[in-house]
Write a protein that holds these residues in place. Structure first.
Motif, PDB file in Angstrom:
ATOM      1  N   ILE A 270      35.677 -23.140 -27.779  1.00 37.05           N
ATOM      2  CA  ILE A 270      35.086 -21.609 -27.989  1.00 37.05           C
ATOM      3  C   ILE A 270      34.093 -21.138 -26.914  1.00 37.05           C
ATOM      4  O   ILE A 270      33.048 -22.230 -26.560  1.00 37.05           O
ATOM      5  CB  ILE A 270      34.454 -21.815 -29.545  1.00 37.05           C
ATOM      6  CG1 ILE A 270      33.826 -20.653 -29.681  1.00 37.05           C
ATOM      7  CG2 ILE A 270      33.507 -23.278 -29.324  1.00 37.05           C
ATOM      8  CD1 ILE A 270      33.369 -20.414 -31.130  1.00 37.05           C
ATOM      9  N   PRO A 271      34.307 -20.519 -26.321  1.00 37.38           N
ATOM     10  CA  PRO A 271      33.573 -19.871 -25.321  1.00 37.38           C
ATOM     11  C   PRO A 271      32.076 -19.498 -25.900  1.00 37.38           C
ATOM     12  O   PRO A 271      31.990 -18.938 -27.019  1.00 37.38           O
ATOM     13  CB  PRO A 271      34.131 -18.654 -24.586  1.00 37.38           C
ATOM     14  CG  PRO A 271      35.297 -18.540 -25.063  1.00 37.38           C
ATOM     15  CD  PRO A 271      35.441 -19.505 -26.321  1.00 37.38           C
ATOM     16  N   VAL A 272      30.938 -20.068 -25.252  1.00 39.44           N
ATOM     17  CA  VAL A 272      29.806 -20.089 -25.694  1.00 39.44           C
ATOM     18  C   VAL A 272      29.227 -18.470 -25.363  1.00 39.44           C
ATOM     19  O   VAL A 272      28.923 -18.557 -23.821  1.00 39.44           O
ATOM     20  CB  VAL A 272      28.572 -21.118 -25.434  1.00 39.44           C
ATOM     21  CG1 VAL A 272      27.210 -20.722 -26.088  1.00 39.44           C
ATOM     22  CG2 VAL A 272      29.131 -22.247 -26.189  1.00 39.44           C
ATOM     23  N   ARG A 273      28.906 -17.592 -25.988  1.00 39.18           N
ATOM     24  CA  ARG A 273      28.149 -16.340 -25.898  1.00 39.18           C
ATOM     25  C   ARG A 273      26.793 -16.378 -26.291  1.00 39.18           C
ATOM     26  O   ARG A 273      26.664 -15.934 -27.436  1.00 39.18           O
ATOM     27  CB  ARG A 273      28.867 -15.096 -26.061  1.00 39.18           C
ATOM     28  CG  ARG A 273      30.345 -15.022 -25.371  1.00 39.18           C
ATOM     29  CD  ARG A 273      30.881 -13.547 -25.720  1.00 39.18           C
ATOM     30  NE  ARG A 273      30.943 -13.260 -27.033  1.00 39.18           N
ATOM     31  CZ  ARG A 273      31.889 -13.639 -28.001  1.00 39.18           C
ATOM     32  NH1 ARG A 273      32.903 -14.178 -27.392  1.00 39.18           N
ATOM     33  NH2 ARG A 273      31.727 -13.151 -28.971  1.00 39.18           N
ATOM     34  N   ALA A 274      25.812 -16.887 -25.643  1.00 37.81           N
ATOM     35  CA  ALA A 274      24.497 -17.072 -26.336  1.00 37.81           C
ATOM     36  C   ALA A 274      23.549 -16.083 -25.859  1.00 37.81           C
ATOM     37  O   ALA A 274      23.466 -15.596 -24.668  1.00 37.81           O
ATOM     38  CB  ALA A 274      23.995 -18.821 -26.273  1.00 37.81           C
ATOM     39  N   VAL A 275      22.343 -15.845 -26.471  1.00 36.66           N
ATOM     40  CA  VAL A 275      21.326 -15.172 -26.340  1.00 36.66           C
ATOM     41  C   VAL A 275      19.916 -16.181 -26.423  1.00 36.66           C
ATOM     42  O   VAL A 275      20.085 -16.732 -27.387  1.00 36.66           O
ATOM     43  CB  VAL A 275      21.384 -13.592 -26.729  1.00 36.66           C
ATOM     44  CG1 VAL A 275      20.972 -13.896 -28.158  1.00 36.66           C
ATOM     45  CG2 VAL A 275      19.992 -13.063 -26.049  1.00 36.66           C
ATOM     46  N   LEU A 276      19.013 -16.111 -25.743  1.00 38.26           N
ATOM     47  CA  LEU A 276      17.876 -16.659 -25.652  1.00 38.26           C
ATOM     48  C   LEU A 276      17.006 -15.812 -26.591  1.00 38.26           C
ATOM     49  O   LEU A 276      16.649 -14.619 -26.225  1.00 38.26           O
ATOM     50  CB  LEU A 276      17.223 -17.004 -24.357  1.00 38.26           C
ATOM     51  CG  LEU A 276      15.862 -17.961 -24.330  1.00 38.26           C
ATOM     52  CD1 LEU A 276      16.360 -19.352 -24.468  1.00 38.26           C
ATOM     53  CD2 LEU A 276      15.022 -17.770 -23.246  1.00 38.26           C
ATOM     54  N   ALA A 277      16.516 -16.266 -27.997  1.00 36.32           N
ATOM     55  CA  ALA A 277      16.053 -15.837 -28.903  1.00 36.32           C
ATOM     56  C   ALA A 277      14.444 -16.318 -29.006  1.00 36.32           C
ATOM     57  O   ALA A 277      14.308 -17.626 -29.488  1.00 36.32           O
ATOM     58  CB  ALA A 277      16.648 -15.817 -30.194  1.00 36.32           C
ATOM     59  N   GLN A 278      13.397 -15.510 -28.604  1.00 36.77           N
ATOM     60  CA  GLN A 278      12.020 -16.149 -28.734  1.00 36.77           C
ATOM     61  C   GLN A 278      11.632 -16.064 -30.292  1.00 36.77           C
ATOM     62  O   GLN A 278      10.793 -16.738 -30.841  1.00 36.77           O
ATOM     63  CB  GLN A 278      11.096 -15.500 -28.026  1.00 36.77           C
ATOM     64  CG  GLN A 278      11.298 -15.261 -26.642  1.00 36.77           C
ATOM     65  CD  GLN A 278      10.943 -16.504 -25.693  1.00 36.77           C
ATOM     66  OE1 GLN A 278      10.669 -17.543 -26.305  1.00 36.77           O
ATOM     67  NE2 GLN A 278      11.606 -16.577 -24.468  1.00 36.77           N
ATOM     68  N   ASN A 279      12.386 -15.067 -31.030  1.00 37.48           N
ATOM     69  CA  ASN A 279      12.009 -15.045 -32.459  1.00 37.48           C
ATOM     70  C   ASN A 279      10.435 -14.749 -32.730  1.00 37.48           C
ATOM     71  O   ASN A 279       9.888 -15.402 -33.444  1.00 37.48           O
ATOM     72  CB  ASN A 279      12.406 -15.960 -33.309  1.00 37.48           C
ATOM     73  CG  ASN A 279      13.835 -15.758 -33.377  1.00 37.48           C
ATOM     74  OD1 ASN A 279      14.778 -15.175 -32.758  1.00 37.48           O
ATOM     75  ND2 ASN A 279      14.721 -16.568 -34.568  1.00 37.48           N
ATOM     76  N   TYR A 280       9.880 -13.839 -32.054  1.00 37.51           N
ATOM     77  CA  TYR A 280       8.241 -13.439 -31.698  1.00 37.51           C
ATOM     78  C   TYR A 280       8.408 -12.008 -32.117  1.00 37.51           C
ATOM     79  O   TYR A 280       9.143 -11.181 -31.586  1.00 37.51           O
ATOM     80  CB  TYR A 280       7.947 -13.856 -30.686  1.00 37.51           C
ATOM     81  CG  TYR A 280       6.396 -13.851 -30.704  1.00 37.51           C
ATOM     82  CD1 TYR A 280       5.494 -14.875 -30.628  1.00 37.51           C
ATOM     83  CD2 TYR A 280       5.707 -12.616 -30.245  1.00 37.51           C
ATOM     84  CE1 TYR A 280       4.107 -14.849 -30.651  1.00 37.51           C
ATOM     85  CE2 TYR A 280       4.503 -12.389 -30.225  1.00 37.51           C
ATOM     86  CZ  TYR A 280       3.640 -13.380 -30.427  1.00 37.51           C
ATOM     87  OH  TYR A 280       2.398 -13.404 -30.164  1.00 37.51           O
ATOM     88  N   TRP A 281       7.458 -11.547 -33.029  1.00 36.57           N
ATOM     89  CA  TRP A 281       7.488 -10.044 -33.571  1.00 36.57           C
ATOM     90  C   TRP A 281       6.177  -9.715 -33.364  1.00 36.57           C
ATOM     91  O   TRP A 281       5.097 -10.165 -33.572  1.00 36.57           O
ATOM     92  CB  TRP A 281       7.950  -9.918 -34.783  1.00 36.57           C
ATOM     93  CG  TRP A 281       9.314 -10.316 -35.178  1.00 36.57           C
ATOM     94  CD1 TRP A 281      10.549  -9.407 -35.206  1.00 36.57           C
ATOM     95  CD2 TRP A 281       9.802 -11.694 -35.638  1.00 36.57           C
ATOM     96  NE1 TRP A 281      11.730 -10.085 -35.677  1.00 36.57           N
ATOM     97  CE2 TRP A 281      11.539 -11.522 -35.581  1.00 36.57           C
ATOM     98  CE3 TRP A 281       9.285 -12.989 -35.585  1.00 36.57           C
ATOM     99  CZ2 TRP A 281      12.155 -12.598 -35.748  1.00 36.57           C
ATOM    100  CZ3 TRP A 281      10.127 -14.010 -36.097  1.00 36.57           C
ATOM    101  CH2 TRP A 281      11.577 -13.811 -36.264  1.00 36.57           C
TER     102      TRP A 281
END
Length: 597
Positions: free
Chosen positions: A316-327
């Motif tokens: 499975i090709p990994v299509r990831a995003v870095l998420a700080q999960n900060y609002w």
């Protein structure tokens, strides 16, 4: 607030704080509490003057808390009361006489009192804890709940993650999170009750294992019944005698899964995130239910080949995003609706994976990842120092987090260390290299079902996936580095783009390679503090540069996948695909096309 009738844990609304062990009644203690600062840390529980009000669970640094003070805050106190109505909402009664108080996360060290009695102490700003407060509670009257939190702003031996040690945020670091930042809630349970569930699945043998941990006075003749179903079909049902033990391992075989021509129909994947409903009941010898909880399980396997991440034994090709999960309004904390929306946004942009960065996210985020089909790299905040306190802090808190999250099918990779944070001299300090190897092996000992990245980005000691961080802004240069297997192998055997060794110690070259941080393009807005790894002068230039970088990496066949930095602008770090209010910097459909090709 309570949630009633949650019989099917796969169909919950995402508000329940512990989504894989659900009881029908609970009471959320979020809302306005009394609040006090204690900068001198000299206050005692009996003499604190609560002169402020705060909205829990938002940290006092955040606007949503009603405090919004971002300076150094070493010690804070919280107070609220609860009584008969809250206990009734949580299910208190003759069949459920024990009262449990749960705290999802308090940063960093906490003490908890009920009616003047110390009921809990805890260290670790991301991990949950609870206390049996039955003996401290007056079920007929008002009960005073007080929480003290200590979080020394300049202590670099605790797990800080992206929380700045300087008073004002700089570079890639943000405002601190002090005190309560995840739900505080009550539930009432029987004298003997189910405490935790740990699920594991094995596809070739069509088996599901669950370790059922029990609390309270367990009758010797008690049984544990586990049933698994899907869409009204009962798939498996097993009853096991506990013998009075507090840990009861149960194995279920799902006969339907032994049919090799149809077994994939029930597997969990991003394309089809199937969750199986589970019910776990503690029963008497005669079959009378003592305690019943709802849960869910995803059937799937995760492993690696030399070239790929394997999900259910398929690349499975990994299509990831870095998420700080900060609002902006709530900082590291979030509402239940916000957590769901974040998962939806990541999927809408074409990513199939999120790397939640330097933060162990609220389990309600993981529920939506499970439910909607988003793979997650589970990471923890790191310390910045290497000393005995930092070692113990990481081992203790990481152990608690792996135990908390290991049953979520969405979690596909463990990341205990990032960019040698806290082990900055790993390449030439044998102790730091040993620690990196040992935290990887500890993770495998706790959960041997997922790949482990011992140190994301560089200086890998023993990683199942080799990851690289490279913020090169030129797409042609990225193609040259990652499109040529020989050149990539030369890099892995030596030094990476950041000038750091890619591996420390022997490695066999058999692990897949993922570019796990790249991009970082900032759209210039004219702000004095705007920061990115590179910048674009206007929206059109930003779209061109981001699209070119993503295409170059996406088309580099030696890579098993990528993780783009980053999902949203965060504070002065203005290198998101989205602004901090989650609006896109260019149309969502064009971002999705750039991500997926």
């Amino acid at each position: 607030m309570s949630s009633h009738g949650a019989v099917d844990a796969t169909a919950q609304d995402g508000t329940y704080p512990r989504p894989q062990l659900v009881r029908p009644q609970w009471h959320d203690l979020s809302g306005e509490w009394d609040f006090a600062r204690d900068d001198g840390m000299a206050g005692q529980v009996d003499d604190i003057v609560f002169d402020r009000r705060i909205v829990v669970p938002f940290p006092p640094e955040s606007p949503a808390s009603g405090i919004g003070e971002t300076g150094f805050t070493p010690c804070v106190w919280y107070r609220r009361s609860f009584g008969r109505a809250e206990l009734a909402d949580a299910g208190f009664g003759a069949e459920s006489p024990r009262v449990l108080l749960h705290l999802g996360a308090v940063d960093h060290a906490a003490e908890v009192w009920v009616n003047g009695r110390l009921v809990a102490t805890h260290s670790g700003g991301q991990s949950p804890f609870h206390a049996d407060i039955t003996r401290a509670v007056d079920p007929q009257g008002d009960n005073a709940l007080i929480v003290r939190a200590i979080d020394l702003p300049e202590d670099v031996s605790v797990l800080r993650g992206k929380q700045d040690w300087r008073e004002r945020p700089h570079s890639i670091w943000y405002h601190r999170t002090t005190g309560i930042w995840q739900p505080v809630w009550l539930e009432c349970v029987p004298e003997a009750a189910v405490e935790t569930l740990t699920w594991r699945t094995d596809l070739p043998t069509a088996t599901v294992d669950v370790d059922v941990a029990l609390s309270g006075a367990i009758p010797r003749d008690a049984w544990v019944r586990v049933s698994i179903s899907h869409d009204g079909e009962r798939l498996a049902d097993v009853r096991v005698r506990t013998g009075g033990r507090r840990h009861c391992p149960v194995r279920l075989v799902i006969p339907r899964q032994l049919n090799g021509q149809q077994y994939e129909e029930l597997l969990w994947s991003p394309a089809r995130p199937t969750l199986l409903s589970a019910a776990v009941t503690l029963e008497s010898e005669s079959g009378t239910a003592i305690d019943t909880v709802a849960s869910y399980v995803g059937l799937r396997s995760v492993s690696v080949s030399a070239a790929s991440l394997l999900l259910n034994d398929r690349p499975i090709p990994v299509r990831a995003v870095l998420a700080q999960n900060y609002w902006p309004d709530t900082h590291l904390a979030a509402t239940a609706d916000t957590l769901r929306r974040e998962v939806e946004l990541i999927l809408e942009l074409g990513f199939n994976t999120a790397r939640v960065h330097q933060k162990a996210e609220d389990p309600r985020f993981l529920f939506w990842a499970d439910r909607l089909g988003l793979m997650v790299w589970a990471e923890t905040a790191n310390a910045y120092a290497f000393d005995e306190r930092a070692i113990v802090s990481l081992v203790d808190e990481w152990t608690a987090l792996v135990r908390r999250d290991q049953s979520h099918p969405s979690v596909v990779v463990w990341v205990p260390l990032n960019e040698s944070w806290g082990v900055q001299h790993i390449s030439h300090d044998a102790r730091q290299a040993a620690f990196s190897r040992s935290i990887g092996d500890l993770t495998r000992a706790l959960d041997g079902t997922r790949p482990v990245i011992s140190n994301d980005g560089w200086e890998h000691t023993d990683s199942d996936i080799i990851t690289i961080h490279d913020y090169e802004p030129d797409a042609h240069s990225l193609t040259e580095r990652y499109g040529d297997p020989a050149r990539l192998r030369e890099m892995l055997d030596g030094f990476g783009p950041a000038g750091r060794r890619m591996t420390v110690g022997p490695h066999d070259g058999a692990a897949p390679v993922i570019l796990s941080e790249f991009g970082g393009v900032s759209l210039e807005t004219g702000g004095a503090d705007d920061w990115g790894y590179s910048s674009a002068s206007d929206p059109a230039a930003f779209e061109r540069q981001v699209t070119a970088i993503l295409r170059a990496v996406r088309e580099s066949s030696p890579l098993a996948g990528f993780c783009y930095t980053q999902l949203t602008d965060t504070g002065q770090e203005t290198n998101g695909l989205l602004f901090d209010d989650r609006s896109p910097k260019f149309p969502v459909e064009r971002i999705r096309a750039a991500v997926t090709g």
